[in-house]
Write a protein that holds these residues in place. Structure first.
Motif: not given
Length: 303
Positions: A77-78, A80-82, A84-86
């Motif tokens: 999850a961490a 994936e969040k990283n 998606q914000g790239h």
């Protein structure tokens, strides 16, 4: 002002009549001019018609990000969040290891892969679609992702990306080269055509010049002749483009149908046709201006 408009109208009318009076010679000239511009126009139209197909082949290569086997749901999850914000990533798809094993089982067919292993040997993974598909951008993104925690491997097909990138660059350069060279060829053909017309009326022009006629008066009918030649050759070229496109479409579809694709041809939009007419007329006028300028300079030096 009215006198100038009348002179221009009279020159345009006379040039059109002279063009019609010699149908065979005029048609040959128009065909020469049309052929010079048909190739780049057809190439441009082909590229525009192929854009939906090229889009499928020109998609940015996907990057597969494999996590470590020890990574858990919180780590996934961490990451994936990283991702998606790239700022350099357009899309992220998470592939859990259970789904990856199930897909592998389906590919293996009758082999019971799940019962052959004590635990799932596949890691969680992310399928990443970058915004920029250039080789340099892919390499930078790969290095950036490789430095993230709990990431085991970042895999990208850089060779295919380089090949596709080089092919697209070559097509763009070829289109630009053909556009420039054939535009120059069009100007030269227009120049030679007007030059022959000038030589045919050489004595008449010399007498007119001796009577005090300005250069603009002598140049005007030849510019209008080039104007009409530009318009008619452009119409003829567009007709040739339409015919080539219509004949080529079934040939391409016979090949593409094997891959479940088809080519939907379109013709030039009104705006595109307007731009084409303006460019062709400008090239024709440039050729005529150079021809008359050359002749008038020689005539002035002779005097």
């Amino acid at each position: 002002m009215k006198h100038i408009i009348f002179l221009n109208f009279l020159s345009a009318k006379t040039a059109l009549i002279n063009l019609i009076k010699q149908p065979f010679g005029s048609l040959l000239t128009l065909f020469m001019l049309a052929i010079a511009i048909t190739l780049p126009l057809t190439l441009y139209l082909s590229i525009q018609n192929s854009e939906p197909l090229l889009g499928k082949f020109n998609e940015a290569p996907q990057i597969t990000v494999f996590m470590e086997l020890s990574a858990d749901e919180v780590d996934a999850a961490a990451i994936e969040k990283n991702l998606q914000g790239h700022p350099d990533i357009a899309q992220v798809e998470f592939v859990p290891k259970n789904k990856a094993l199930k897909d592998l089982q389906e590919r293996m067919g009758e082999t019971d892969l799940i019962n052959l292993v004590d635990e799932n040997p596949l890691p969680d993974a992310f399928i990443v679609t970058p915004k920029n598909g250039s080789p340099e951008a892919l390499k930078n993104l790969q290095n950036s992702l490789q430095g993230l925690p709990m990431i085991e491997l970042v895999q990208v097909d850089t060779e295919w990306a380089k090949t596709l990138f080089n092919i697209m660059q070559a097509i763009k350069k070829l289109t630009l080269f053909l556009g420039i060279t054939l535009s120059v060829a069009f100007v030269l053909v227009a120049h030679n055509t007007i030059r022959l017309q000038i030589l045919a009326k050489k004595e008449e022009i010399e007498i007119t010049k001796l009577l005090g006629a300005p250069s603009s008066f002598i140049r005007r009918p030849f510019l209008y002749q080039a104007f009409w030649q530009g318009i008619f050759s452009c119409c003829l070229s567009l007709a040739l483009c339409a015919w080539i496109t219509k004949e080529a479409e079934p040939l391409f579809n016979n090949v593409l149908i094997q891959y479940g694709m088809s080519l939907n041809s379109r013709f030039f939009t009104p705006i595109e046709m307007g731009v084409i007419f303006l460019i062709i007329i400008a090239l024709a006028l440039a050729g005529a201006y150079l021809a008359t300028r050359e002749f008038l300079k020689a005539l002035q030096a002779k005097a």
